[in-house]
Design an enzyme around this catalytic site. Structure first.
Site, PDB file in Angstrom:
ATOM      1  N   GLU A   1      -3.286  -5.075  22.574  1.00  0.00           N
ATOM      2  CA  GLU A   1      -4.634  -4.601  22.290  1.00  0.00           C
ATOM      3  C   GLU A   1      -5.161  -5.471  21.148  1.00  0.00           C
ATOM      4  O   GLU A   1      -4.501  -5.597  20.116  1.00  0.00           O
ATOM      5  CB  GLU A   1      -4.601  -3.131  21.865  1.00  0.00           C
ATOM      6  CG  GLU A   1      -6.001  -2.620  21.609  1.00  0.00           C
ATOM      7  CD  GLU A   1      -6.068  -1.166  21.163  1.00  0.00           C
ATOM      8  OE1 GLU A   1      -5.028  -0.491  21.117  1.00  0.00           O
ATOM      9  OE2 GLU A   1      -7.184  -0.729  20.851  1.00  0.00           O
TER      10      GLU A   1
ATOM     11  N   ARG B   1      11.653  -0.030  20.945  1.00  0.00           N
ATOM     12  CA  ARG B   1      10.846  -0.938  20.151  1.00  0.00           C
ATOM     13  C   ARG B   1      11.678  -1.485  19.009  1.00  0.00           C
ATOM     14  O   ARG B   1      12.680  -0.915  18.603  1.00  0.00           O
ATOM     15  CB  ARG B   1       9.553  -0.291  19.672  1.00  0.00           C
ATOM     16  CG  ARG B   1       9.669   0.928  18.815  1.00  0.00           C
ATOM     17  CD  ARG B   1       8.334   1.643  18.678  1.00  0.00           C
ATOM     18  NE  ARG B   1       7.320   0.843  18.015  1.00  0.00           N
ATOM     19  CZ  ARG B   1       6.121   0.590  18.534  1.00  0.00           C
ATOM     20  NH1 ARG B   1       5.790   1.067  19.706  1.00  0.00           N
ATOM     21  NH2 ARG B   1       5.247  -0.130  17.874  1.00  0.00           N
TER      22      ARG B   1
ATOM     23  N   LYS C   1       0.221  -1.949  13.586  1.00  0.00           N
ATOM     24  CA  LYS C   1      -0.976  -2.706  13.220  1.00  0.00           C
ATOM     25  C   LYS C   1      -1.878  -1.905  12.297  1.00  0.00           C
ATOM     26  O   LYS C   1      -2.501  -2.442  11.400  1.00  0.00           O
ATOM     27  CB  LYS C   1      -1.735  -3.107  14.491  1.00  0.00           C
ATOM     28  CG  LYS C   1      -1.087  -4.278  15.206  1.00  0.00           C
ATOM     29  CD  LYS C   1      -1.834  -4.654  16.460  1.00  0.00           C
ATOM     30  CE  LYS C   1      -1.527  -3.686  17.573  1.00  0.00           C
ATOM     31  NZ  LYS C   1      -2.086  -4.106  18.871  1.00  0.00           N
TER      32      LYS C   1
HETATM   33  P1  ATP Z   1       1.206  -1.149  17.070  1.00  0.00           P
HETATM   34  O1  ATP Z   1       1.856   0.185  17.021  1.00  0.00           O
HETATM   35  O2  ATP Z   1       1.742  -2.126  16.104  1.00  0.00           O
HETATM   36  O3  ATP Z   1      -0.271  -1.068  17.033  1.00  0.00           O
HETATM   37  P2  ATP Z   1       1.055  -1.330  19.837  1.00  0.00           P
HETATM   38  O4  ATP Z   1       2.162  -0.972  20.734  1.00  0.00           O
HETATM   39  O5  ATP Z   1      -0.072  -0.388  19.728  1.00  0.00           O
HETATM   40  O6  ATP Z   1       1.650  -1.729  18.464  1.00  0.00           O
HETATM   41  P3  ATP Z   1      -0.053  -3.260  21.558  1.00  0.00           P
HETATM   42  O7  ATP Z   1      -0.986  -4.341  21.249  1.00  0.00           O
HETATM   43  O8  ATP Z   1      -0.525  -2.135  22.380  1.00  0.00           O
HETATM   44  O9  ATP Z   1       0.476  -2.743  20.182  1.00  0.00           O
HETATM   45  O10 ATP Z   1       1.300  -3.840  22.140  1.00  0.00           O
HETATM   46  C1  ATP Z   1       1.410  -4.893  23.043  1.00  0.00           C
HETATM   47  C2  ATP Z   1       2.789  -4.903  23.612  1.00  0.00           C
HETATM   48  O11 ATP Z   1       3.746  -5.094  22.584  1.00  0.00           O
HETATM   49  C3  ATP Z   1       3.111  -3.568  24.259  1.00  0.00           C
HETATM   50  O12 ATP Z   1       3.758  -3.812  25.488  1.00  0.00           O
HETATM   51  C4  ATP Z   1       4.024  -2.913  23.285  1.00  0.00           C
HETATM   52  O13 ATP Z   1       4.910  -2.044  23.910  1.00  0.00           O
HETATM   53  C5  ATP Z   1       4.730  -4.095  22.641  1.00  0.00           C
HETATM   54  N1  ATP Z   1       5.187  -3.748  21.306  1.00  0.00           N
HETATM   55  C6  ATP Z   1       4.430  -3.316  20.277  1.00  0.00           C
HETATM   56  N2  ATP Z   1       5.194  -3.052  19.199  1.00  0.00           N
HETATM   57  C7  ATP Z   1       6.466  -3.323  19.563  1.00  0.00           C
HETATM   58  C8  ATP Z   1       7.731  -3.250  18.903  1.00  0.00           C
HETATM   59  N3  ATP Z   1       7.837  -2.848  17.631  1.00  0.00           N
HETATM   60  N4  ATP Z   1       8.829  -3.610  19.584  1.00  0.00           N
HETATM   61  C9  ATP Z   1       8.733  -4.041  20.859  1.00  0.00           C
HETATM   62  N5  ATP Z   1       7.588  -4.131  21.535  1.00  0.00           N
HETATM   63  C10 ATP Z   1       6.460  -3.786  20.911  1.00  0.00           C
HETATM   64 MG    MG Z   2      -1.466   0.232  20.947  1.00  0.00          MG
END
Ligand code: ATP
Ligand code: MG
Length: 552
Positions: free
Chosen positions: A34, A259, A269
């Site tokens: 995102e 994760r 983020k």
């Molecule tokens: P955040 O919680 O940091 O905002 P998010 O999951 O909301 O992370 P996205 O941009 O939606 O961020 O994530 C893009 C991809 O990265 C998704 O497939 C998500 O599952 C993966 N991802 C995000 N954080 C992690 C993590 N700590 N370990 C492994 N994969 C991750």
């Molecule tokens: Mg997200």
């Protein structure tokens, strides 16, 4: 890379799919960020996994921006994400997609559900919908709007799209089961009204799909074979599958993995944005941040980040990885690729009494003992040098193999010295160390027979360049800053995580260092040339120490 190691459970699933002849044209994965912040090391794990699988097995990986939330998203983030994935060494070729490009198709999917009696417009507000959700072990209550006619629903949904209604006044919900043991199946909201311009579609849309509707359906549109996501989506999977079944679309398979969590930092983020907004760090790319851009400025190499992600592996249970594992991987790679240089961070003068005034020599010095192809350079040597203040002691313990009155020490790539004296100012601060040198003891042509136990780094005073060094420490003072729900994690911010050292003495070749070029400063650690200068002086960022200093 992982061929020697045992296969992870996702690889096993893919191999069995392939053995069944399921994907003759290859597998398809995607990385779906995102664009609401910069990528962090957790995303790197997902990138390495998704792109790694399609490198290992025949297939392709899409980059898909999951841009359904106009409030928090921007093109600045889109650009940074692309830069970071490329820097990590992956290429999505022409497959750059945006969920917002599918808004028409997603809207059609929603109307298809309505026509099938599988979705309805609910006029309740958020609180009411929430209160009707019920609880675990206790069924929810059905909304009074649940049994609207298809015609009325189609009409209202159309008018939601046309912008006739206020934000929050209506939503579209899937009509599934208010008594389902899975809360996500209790008539989840799939569309909401948002009167807000989107960074790509402008003000064309007044409604936006919810994550669960946008994400899964985008997977199907792109015919993603294996949709990999983190564990928190495990109980979204029944909804993911329900939508595929009811819409009769491509059956992507969702697989969850743990994760990545790292100690002494945070990985969300939203939380990283707080650090930026509060000015606790200089930006998303501050070298202390666990972001990919921060790590790049810190001097971490792409290969070391990839190696770390491989080493951590793919698990089904959440855990916290020790920062020292990441640093180990960084050191391991930099040891192979970083040229060695000499820099004196806390300089004190060293006078060689028997070295002729005005004489200078240029001594050969290999750039990297781990890599013959790295070549060598010449180091200027003269009567007055700088050494580290801590490399001299007036009255040292026996095991101190550095400079002390009456003791010998070798200068790296140069001569053996014999310490003859020192001077202090009226405050007792060391101002000068004095020594004599053995002219026959030159490195590489030593015929002196003189012994010295320790070796010091140094730079010639007359030839030294001046520089600035940024030292970094952990971002937080505790290993798990989020562990205590009653304490604001910002209270654990390590105020001493950044220290600037001025007046550093550099061997002259360092002024020619490229931006972001990594070095090992002998005996001091790995450093990287900063992208910006400090009042015209070169700046180096500390990457990591030579050995693990965290586990004392
Ligand atoms: P955040 O919680 O940091 O905002 P998010 O999951 O909301 O992370 P996205 O941009 O939606 O961020 O994530 C893009 C991809 O990265 C998704 O497939 C998500 O599952 C993966 N991802 C995000 N954080 C992690 C993590 N700590 N370990 C492994 N994969 C991750
Ligand atoms: Mg997200």
């Amino acid at each position: 890379m992982s061929s020697k190691e045992s296969k992870n459970f996702i690889e096993l699933i893919i191999e069995s799919d392939l053995a069944e002849g399921k994907f003759p044209e290859g597998i398809k994965t995607r990385f779906p960020p995102e664009p609401n912040g910069y990528l962090h090391i957790g995303h790197a794990k997902s990138i390495v996994l998704n792109f790694g699988l399609t490198q290992k097995y025949k297939g392709t990986t899409n980059l898909r921006f999951d841009d359904t939330n106009p409030e928090t998203e921007s093109t600045e983030y889109v650009e940074s994400i692309k830069r970071d994935i490329k820097w990590l060494g992956y290429d999505w070729e022409e497959r750059e997609y945006y969920t917002s490009d599918y808004f028409d198709q997603l809207y059609d999917f929603a109307t298809k559900l309505i026509r099938g009696g599988l979705a309805y417009v609910d006029d309740s507000n958020t609180e009411t919908i929430q209160s009707q959700k019920g609880a675990v072990g206790q069924a929810g209550t059905e909304s009074p709007y649940r049994n609207r006619s298809v015609e009325e629903n189609l009409d209202l949904f159309e008018r939601m799209k046309a912008g006739e209604f206020q934000e929050g006044s209506r939503v579209l919900r899937a009509k599934i089961d208010m008594a389902s043991p899975n809360m996500h199946m209790r008539d989840p909201v799939i569309y909401r009204i948002k009167r807000m311009p989107h960074h790509r579609t402008g003000s064309r849309w007044n409604i936006y799909p919810m994550y669960d509707f946008a994400h899964g359906q985008s997977d199907s549109i792109e015919e993603i074979t294996h949709s990999l996501c983190t564990l928190e989506f495990e109980n979204h999977r029944p909804l993911y599958n329900w939508l595929i079944e009811k819409l009769g679309i491509y059956p992507s398979r969702q697989i969850e993995f743990a994760r990545l969590n790292l100690n002494y930092t945070v990985m969300s983020k939203r939380k990283l944005l707080l650090l930026v907004q509060k000015g606790l760090v200089s930006g998303w790319d501050d070298p202390r941040m666990p972001t990919i851009s921060g790590m790049r400025n810190r001097g971490y190499s792409p290969a070391s980040i990839r190696a770390f992600c491989e080493r951590v592996g793919i698990a089904k249970r959440d855990n916290v990885i020790d920062m020292s594992l990441l640093e180990f991987c960084v050191r391991e790679d930099l040891n192979k690729i970083a040229d060695r240089r000499m820099a004196v961070l806390d300089p004190v003068k060293l006078i060689i009494e028997n070295y002729p005034e005005g004489q200078e020599e240029w001594l050969p010095a290999e750039n990297n003992p781990e890599d013959d192809s790295a070549g060598s350079r010449e180091l200027p040597f003269s009567k007055e040098l700088y050494i580290e203040r801590e490399d001299f002691m007036e009255d040292p313990p026996k095991k101190f193999f550095r400079l002390a009155p009456g003791r010998n020490v070798r200068l790296k790539h140069a001569y053996i010295l014999h310490c003859t004296g020192f001077e202090r100012d009226e405050k007792g601060r060391l101002t000068e160390v004095r020594a004599t040198y053995y002219p026959d003891s030159r490195s590489g042509s030593d015929i002196s027979g003189i012994k010295a136990k320790g070796t010091l780094h140094w730079v010639s005073a007359k030839h030294a360049a001046e520089g600035v060094v940024h030292m970094y420490d952990r971002l937080f003072k505790v290993p798990e800053p989020l562990a205590d729900k009653n304490v604001d994690f910002l209270e654990y911010f390590n105020e001493e995580s950044h220290r600037i050292i001025k007046g550093v003495k550099l061997e002259p070749s360092l002024t020619e260092a490229q931006s972001l070029q990594p070095f090992q400063f002998l005996r001091k650690g790995y450093f990287v040339r900063n992208t910006i200068e400090h009042n015209g002086l070169p700046v180096f960022n500390m990457t990591v120490g030579l050995r693990d200093s965290w586990k004392k």
